[in-house]
Design an enzyme around this catalytic site. Sequence first.
Site, PDB file in Angstrom:
ATOM      1  N   CYS A  77     -15.903  40.391   9.308  1.00  0.00           N
ATOM      2  CA  CYS A  77     -15.315  39.275   8.366  1.00  0.00           C
ATOM      3  C   CYS A  77     -15.621  39.569   6.738  1.00  0.00           C
ATOM      4  O   CYS A  77     -15.373  40.625   6.540  1.00  0.00           O
ATOM      5  CB  CYS A  77     -15.450  37.759   8.974  1.00  0.00           C
ATOM      6  SG  CYS A  77     -14.252  36.698   7.938  1.00  0.00           S
ATOM      7  N   HIS A 175     -13.398  37.957  14.411  1.00  0.00           N
ATOM      8  CA  HIS A 175     -14.684  37.723  14.907  1.00  0.00           C
ATOM      9  C   HIS A 175     -14.870  37.896  16.317  1.00  0.00           C
ATOM     10  O   HIS A 175     -14.522  37.065  17.332  1.00  0.00           O
ATOM     11  CB  HIS A 175     -14.890  36.299  14.797  1.00  0.00           C
ATOM     12  CG  HIS A 175     -15.301  35.796  13.314  1.00  0.00           C
ATOM     13  ND1 HIS A 175     -16.425  35.502  12.633  1.00  0.00           N
ATOM     14  CD2 HIS A 175     -14.420  35.312  12.304  1.00  0.00           C
ATOM     15  CE1 HIS A 175     -16.118  35.198  11.300  1.00  0.00           C
ATOM     16  NE2 HIS A 175     -14.937  35.135  11.206  1.00  0.00           N
ATOM     17  N   GLU A 177     -17.574  37.943  18.148  1.00  0.00           N
ATOM     18  CA  GLU A 177     -18.414  36.572  18.740  1.00  0.00           C
ATOM     19  C   GLU A 177     -17.621  35.615  19.090  1.00  0.00           C
ATOM     20  O   GLU A 177     -18.079  34.651  20.030  1.00  0.00           O
ATOM     21  CB  GLU A 177     -19.671  36.438  17.910  1.00  0.00           C
ATOM     22  CG  GLU A 177     -19.230  35.504  16.790  1.00  0.00           C
ATOM     23  CD  GLU A 177     -18.709  36.153  15.597  1.00  0.00           C
ATOM     24  OE1 GLU A 177     -18.752  35.499  14.523  1.00  0.00           O
ATOM     25  OE2 GLU A 177     -18.473  37.371  15.309  1.00  0.00           O
TER      26      GLU A 177
END
Length: 193
Positions: A77, A175, A177
């Site tokens: 990001c 992202h 994650e």
Amino acid sequence: MKIIIINYGAGNIKSIQFAFQRLGFDAVLTNDPEEISNADKVIFPGVGEASSAMNKLRQTGLEVLIPQLKQPVLGICLGMQLMCNHTEEGNTQGIGIFDVNVKRFSNAVKVPQMGWNTIHNLKSDLFKGIHEGDYMYLVHSYYAENCNQAIATTNYELEYASALENGNFFGVQFHPEKSGKVGEQLLKNFIKL
């Protein structure tokens, strides 16, 4: 395997740490230059505003250290955006690992782009087992322009670089994650690089 998450005060680093825990790895949060230099893999995260994040990097000398790293480095990001030449956010000079500029989406679309979007034109071992049109989770108002270092693109108002690669440096706008099984696969691929 020593995985380091660079801790320079950027938000949202715990979720990245938890994502590696789910994969069976302990990722260490640190801003210690020696620890970062000696890691097997380095994650350069970022949630927040570009100019203040860049100032935090400068205070610790990390903006000099990061481009000198020889192991695989993954910017996520804002981390990826700071690895570019320049971002319009706060008129901020970046680290210059990726030879591309970061622009703001126009007001013709809802800003920030927030939610799931597809990735295309996948061109790297980072995307092994990931398919054209798979979905990743994004939250951002600024984007890296499409360029020859792009290894994935996404469409939102225009086609932009949602992932970049230059040597041992990788960057993703999304992202991993927070991107379910597909994001998990990308982190596994990064560990294997």
